[in-house]
Scaffold this active site. Structure first.
Site, PDB file in Angstrom:
ATOM      1  N   SER A 129       0.852  -1.199   0.000  1.00  0.00           N
ATOM      2  CA  SER A 129       0.000   0.000   0.000  1.00  0.00           C
ATOM      3  C   SER A 129       0.878   1.235   0.000  1.00  0.00           C
ATOM      4  O   SER A 129       2.031   1.188   0.446  1.00  0.00           O
ATOM      5  CB  SER A 129      -0.862   0.014   1.268  1.00  0.00           C
ATOM      6  N   TYR A 142      -1.885  -0.139  10.658  1.00  0.00           N
ATOM      7  CA  TYR A 142      -1.894  -0.423   9.212  1.00  0.00           C
ATOM      8  C   TYR A 142      -0.557  -0.022   8.583  1.00  0.00           C
ATOM      9  O   TYR A 142       0.034  -0.773   7.816  1.00  0.00           O
ATOM     10  CB  TYR A 142      -3.056   0.317   8.555  1.00  0.00           C
TER      11      TYR A 142
HETATM   12  N1  LIG Z   1      -8.798  -0.436  -0.719  1.00  0.00           N
HETATM   13  C1  LIG Z   1      -7.711   0.298  -0.649  1.00  0.00           C
HETATM   14  O1  LIG Z   1      -7.768   1.554  -0.695  1.00  0.00           O
HETATM   15  C2  LIG Z   1      -6.365  -0.367  -0.550  1.00  0.00           C
HETATM   16  C3  LIG Z   1      -5.227   0.411  -0.826  1.00  0.00           C
HETATM   17  C4  LIG Z   1      -3.976  -0.179  -0.740  1.00  0.00           C
HETATM   18  C5  LIG Z   1      -3.870  -1.511  -0.388  1.00  0.00           C
HETATM   19  N2  LIG Z   1      -4.988  -2.240  -0.107  1.00  0.00           N
HETATM   20  C6  LIG Z   1      -4.803  -3.634   0.270  1.00  0.00           C
HETATM   21  O2  LIG Z   1      -5.527  -4.466  -0.610  1.00  0.00           O
HETATM   22  C7  LIG Z   1      -5.797  -5.708   0.016  1.00  0.00           C
HETATM   23  C8  LIG Z   1      -7.236  -6.094  -0.228  1.00  0.00           C
HETATM   24  O3  LIG Z   1      -8.078  -5.172   0.423  1.00  0.00           O
HETATM   25  P1  LIG Z   1      -9.407  -4.578  -0.229  1.00  0.00           P
HETATM   26  O4  LIG Z   1      -9.234  -3.123  -0.290  1.00  0.00           O
HETATM   27  O5  LIG Z   1      -9.762  -5.326  -1.453  1.00  0.00           O
HETATM   28  O6  LIG Z   1     -10.441  -4.843   0.965  1.00  0.00           O
HETATM   29  P2  LIG Z   1     -11.616  -5.902   1.162  1.00  0.00           P
HETATM   30  O7  LIG Z   1     -12.616  -5.801   0.082  1.00  0.00           O
HETATM   31  O8  LIG Z   1     -12.060  -5.700   2.580  1.00  0.00           O
HETATM   32  O9  LIG Z   1     -10.891  -7.298   1.005  1.00  0.00           O
HETATM   33  C9  LIG Z   1     -10.095  -7.860   1.989  1.00  0.00           C
HETATM   34  C10 LIG Z   1     -10.131  -9.352   1.801  1.00  0.00           C
HETATM   35  O10 LIG Z   1      -9.239  -9.931   2.762  1.00  0.00           O
HETATM   36  C11 LIG Z   1      -9.924 -11.002   3.401  1.00  0.00           C
HETATM   37  N3  LIG Z   1      -9.414 -11.255   4.737  1.00  0.00           N
HETATM   38  C12 LIG Z   1      -9.371 -10.415   5.793  1.00  0.00           C
HETATM   39  N4  LIG Z   1      -8.835 -11.032   6.845  1.00  0.00           N
HETATM   40  C13 LIG Z   1      -8.522 -12.275   6.441  1.00  0.00           C
HETATM   41  C14 LIG Z   1      -7.929 -13.402   7.069  1.00  0.00           C
HETATM   42  N5  LIG Z   1      -7.561 -13.367   8.366  1.00  0.00           N
HETATM   43  N6  LIG Z   1      -7.745 -14.542   6.343  1.00  0.00           N
HETATM   44  C15 LIG Z   1      -8.117 -14.593   5.051  1.00  0.00           C
HETATM   45  N7  LIG Z   1      -8.702 -13.572   4.396  1.00  0.00           N
HETATM   46  C16 LIG Z   1      -8.894 -12.430   5.097  1.00  0.00           C
HETATM   47  C17 LIG Z   1     -11.374 -10.558   3.451  1.00  0.00           C
HETATM   48  O11 LIG Z   1     -12.186 -11.687   3.635  1.00  0.00           O
HETATM   49  P3  LIG Z   1     -13.568 -11.612   4.488  1.00  0.00           P
HETATM   50  O12 LIG Z   1     -14.581 -11.035   3.537  1.00  0.00           O
HETATM   51  O13 LIG Z   1     -13.794 -13.029   4.855  1.00  0.00           O
HETATM   52  O14 LIG Z   1     -13.316 -10.710   5.664  1.00  0.00           O
HETATM   53  C18 LIG Z   1     -11.524  -9.936   2.077  1.00  0.00           C
HETATM   54  O15 LIG Z   1     -11.789 -10.933   1.114  1.00  0.00           O
HETATM   55  C19 LIG Z   1      -5.419  -5.523   1.487  1.00  0.00           C
HETATM   56  O16 LIG Z   1      -4.159  -6.107   1.728  1.00  0.00           O
HETATM   57  C20 LIG Z   1      -5.345  -4.019   1.619  1.00  0.00           C
HETATM   58  O17 LIG Z   1      -4.483  -3.622   2.667  1.00  0.00           O
HETATM   59  C21 LIG Z   1      -6.235  -1.695  -0.200  1.00  0.00           C
END
Ligand SMILES: NC(=O)c1ccc[n+]([C@@H]2O[C@H](COP(=O)([O-])OP(=O)(O)OC[C@H]3O[C@@H](n4cnc5c(N)ncnc54)[C@H](OP(=O)(O)O)[C@@H]3O)[C@@H](O)[C@H]2O)c1
Length: 270
Positions: A129, A142
């Site tokens: 990120s 985070y």
């Molecule tokens: N959105 C942003 O602005 C952004 C920016 C930079 C980086 N990121 C990174 O992108 C990645 C994905 O996030 P997202 O934005 O797509 O959010 P998201 O839609 O909330 O997706 C997160 C995913 O991770 C899963 N997860 C959480 N805890 C877990 C665990 N203990 N074991 C297995 N799976 C788990 C969740 O599953 P459940 O549905 O079962 O909880 C969900 O499928 C993350 O690493 C985040 O830090 C996001």
């Protein structure tokens, strides 16, 4: 391809793009209903709780039984959560949870799938990120997880280069996914449980961070943009080591070289 946390957001967008490009996609999920939805969408659902060593080992065994001698072409370490709160008062358990999912979870999955990746001369792609480039107040857990992931990914890349397994790190800025809503809800719940003193000392910063998050989310790029970078990291003949996705991420990569005091003023301005 194996993708952790493929039920929503960036993981789901990666799964769809890679499926459409003809890859067999093992889509990580935790809840049974998510597994059924992923199967209906043409993925191979893979129960994968990245905090649980046994779940990770079982997932790797399931994939190994299927891909056999060919090995695995890619692992996308995507699962993540965002824990927010003042470092002074935040329960240690919340901090540990953050690191367990975003950092140790990557280590667990990487270790479990590496024998398969080596066999398939596959690649590992970690979702970092821009929060691993510049740190602001109220999102300390985070930031700590994503800064540490920078180091973990660099070490892994250099350890695995001689073995023919490439490692890439994706550094997205704000992306339109459910993580914002989930993190805000968890932060409000956490703030409600903190002592009155926490509100007095950090209330203004908390409110500033909340407003900054609303602004960032309004400018967020679609998750398909991140999926395109992941695709490049997995398929390109010469993958890059880092991919910055979004203008905010590219800006953060430049701003972080400013003197600390300038950045302090920039980040804390009202
Ligand atoms: N959105 C942003 O602005 C952004 C920016 C930079 C980086 N990121 C990174 O992108 C990645 C994905 O996030 P997202 O934005 O797509 O959010 P998201 O839609 O909330 O997706 C997160 C995913 O991770 C899963 N997860 C959480 N805890 C877990 C665990 N203990 N074991 C297995 N799976 C788990 C969740 O599953 P459940 O549905 O079962 O909880 C969900 O499928 C993350 O690493 C985040 O830090 C996001």
């Amino acid at each position: 391809m194996v993708i952790s946390g493929a039920g929503s957001g960036i993981g789901r967008a990666c799964a769809e793009l890679l499926r459409d490009r003809g890859w067999r996609v093992w889509a990580g999920y935790r809840r049974a209903e998510d597994g059924r939805a992923l199967a209906a969408a043409g993925f191979r659902p893979l129960r994968l709780e990245v905090r649980d060593e046994r779940s990770v080992a079982e997932a790797a065994a399931t994939v190994a039984a299927c891909c056999g001698a060919d090995g695995l072409q890619g692992l996308v370490n995507n699962a993540g959560i965002a824990v927010a709160g003042p470092l002074e008062f935040l329960p240690l358990a919340s901090f540990e949870l953050q690191l367990d999912v975003n950092l140790t979870g990557v280590l667990r999955c990487g270790r479990a799938f590496l024998p398969l990746l080596r066999r398939g001369r596959g690649r590992m792609v970690n979702i970092g990120s821009m929060a691993g480039l510049i740190a602001g107040p109220m999102l300390g857990p985070y930031h700590a997880s994503k800064w540490a992931l920078e180091g973990l990914s660099d070490t892994w890349r250099r350890e695995l280069l001689p073995q023919g397994v490439a490692v890439a790190l994706i550094e997205p800025g704000a992306v339109a996914t459910p993580i914002w809503r989930r993190s805000a809800a968890a932060a409000e719940e956490l703030a409600a449980g903190l002592p009155e003193e926490a509100g007095r000392l950090y209330g203004r910063l908390h409110e500033g961070a909340r407003r900054a998050a609303v602004r960032a989310e309004a400018r967020a790029v679609p998750p398909a943009r991140v999926a395109a970078a992941v695709r490049h990291a997995l398929e390109a003949r010469r993958p890059r080591t880092r991919y910055r996705v979004g203008r905010d991420a590219r800006l953060a990569a430049v701003l972080r070289w400013l003197p600390d005091r300038w950045l302090d003023r920039l980040i804390l301005r009202p």
